[in-house]
Every structure is written in C-alpha cells, then in structure tokens.
Design a protein around this motif. Structure first.
Motif: not given
Length: 282
Positions: A117-145
C-alpha cells in the motif's frame, strides 16, 4: 476554326480529365480518412489495453491486501487473548509475551500491508484492509493500557510503521477513522477485562478501567456527530455504551453489596452482573 466534331472531342477529353482529377482526389481523401481512422483506433486500443492492465493489477493487489488483512486480524486476536490470560500473579510475564506477539504481527503481517500500500493505494484499497487495521489498533491499545495505564495515541502507532516503509514513497499511515473504530472495539475488551479483575478481587484496577472507558465514550460522543463518514462509528457507539454500563454496574454492585456478590463471581446466575444484566438502575 475548329470543326464541331473537334470541339466535341476536346469537350469530352476535358470532362474525362476533370473526372479523373475528382476520382484521384476522392481516393486521396479516402486514404487520408482511413489512415486517420486506423491511427485513432490504434490509440484507443492502446489506451484501453493499459487501463485493463491497470485494473487487473489493482484487483490482484486487492486480493493480496485482503489476505494480509485477514492474517493481521487473526494474529491480533491472538495478542488480545494472550492479554486476557493476565492475572495479578503473572501480569509481567503475560504482557511481555503479548508485546512480543504484537511485534511479530507488525514485522510479519502489517509489513506486508505496508509494502502493498505504499504510495496512494492505501486510499483506494482502504475497505480491503480496514478490518485488519482496526483489530491491530485494538490489540496495540489494549497492551499499552494494561502495561502503562494510558491510551496509545494514533501518532505513536503510525511512528512504529515508518521503519517498514520505503523512504522514497509515501508511507502507509493509519487514518483517524480506523483508529477510532479500533478504539471503540477496545472498550469491549476492557469490559471483559474489568469483569475478570473483579472476579480476582482487583477492584481498584477494575475501577481504573471503568474511568478510562467512560472517558473514551464521553469524548467520542462529542466527535462522532461531526464526522463525515461516521455510519460504522455510530453503530459501535451503542455497543460501547453497553460496555460502559456493564462495568459501572459491576463496580457499583461490588461496592454497595460486595459481601452478597462475592459468592456469585464467575457464576451463571441470571441476577449476576457477570452476565451483563444490570441489578441497580443508575
């Protein structure tokens, strides 16, 4: 003076010559038109061929991104499950293992998304990778708290992705919407953690979780109404409110009727707050 027959022959010859010129001119114009038409058709075919190739490459990339996103989701869930194994006796050990697992998710799976997704593809393909990123954010913030007792900010998460990117290209950065969606899911995991801490007698930690989740919900109620793309977020706000109420009811019930609730901790009794049924109206 020319005779009539001679004049007639001259007139016929002139007419033939004129017709020959007309035929030659029309043939020349036809050839020019055919050449122009062939050139135009060739240009259009080349343009469509390039566009078809671009779409095929984009679809192939989308399939790879979806696969990488699924791997990120699956392994991020494993990190969350690891944190839930935490107790007051093994907190440091469990969190150390969870941090190592989260680093492996970043290095092995999120890095695949970054490369795709380097460049501008992360805007075009957001719907394809958004679920994984949300879960990653959840795991990272959970560990940090659980380790630091604070919220891991978006800038801090994005800074960990920069070393994975090519410096010559625009790096993948998690956008604010995916971060907030992951944060909304975090509150559900914190609710489960708070109930577990109450079961282990860590009431102070559960109260800290309650204040933290309540602050997140209060702040998001101010932000979500003014968001442009907030349909998913509004849907999760209802679930978030239920999580806040369950934690508040659990903490309040233990404070008010602690001696009565101790035998019910971890039970399936319908009156127990552990199954999410509020006993006291707030």
């Amino acid at each position: 003076m020319y005779s009539f027959s001679a004049l007639h022959r001259i007139s016929l010859m002139a007419s033939k010559s004129q017709r020959l010129h007309q035929i030659a001119g029309s043939n020349l114009q036809g050839s020019t038109k055919r050449a122009r038409t062939m050139t135009t058709n060739s240009s259009m075919k080349d343009a469509f061929a390039k566009y078809a190739e671009y779409l095929n490459d984009l679809n192939d990339k989308r399939e790879r991104v979806v696969k990488a996103s699924r791997d990120v989701t699956m392994n991020s869930k494993k990190v969350i499950f690891q944190v839930h194994r935490m107790s007051k006796y093994n907190k440091e050990e469990v969190l150390e293992k969870a941090e190592k697992d989260l680093a492996a998710v970043t290095d092995h799976h999120v890095s695949r998304l970054v490369k795709e997704l380097q460049g501008t593809d992360f805007w075009k393909l957001r719907r394809a990778y958004s679920p994984g990123i949300q879960e990653y954010v959840e795991a990272a913030t959970f560990c940090n708290f659980c380790k630091n007792g604070s919220l891991l900010k978006l800038d801090e998460i994005n800074s960990t992705l920069l070393p994975l990117s090519d410096p010559s290209l625009e790096p993948l950065q998690i956008n604010i919407l995916d971060y907030l969606l992951g944060l909304a899911d975090l509150t559900g995991e914190l609710m489960r953690l708070a109930i577990g801490r109450i079961s282990d007698g860590e009431l102070e930690f559960a109260e800290k979780i309650c204040r933290f989740v309540r602050d997140i919900y209060r702040d998001l109620t101010l932000v979500v109404p003014i968001m442009d793309d907030s349909y998913d977020m509004k849907t999760k706000m209802d679930t978030m409110l239920q999580s806040v109420m369950k934690i508040e009811n659990a903490c309040f019930s233990v404070h008010v009727r602690g001696s009565e609730y101790i035998p019910l901790l971890g039970s399936n009794d319908p009156s127990s707050f552990l199954v999410g049924l509020p006993d006291i109206e707030l």
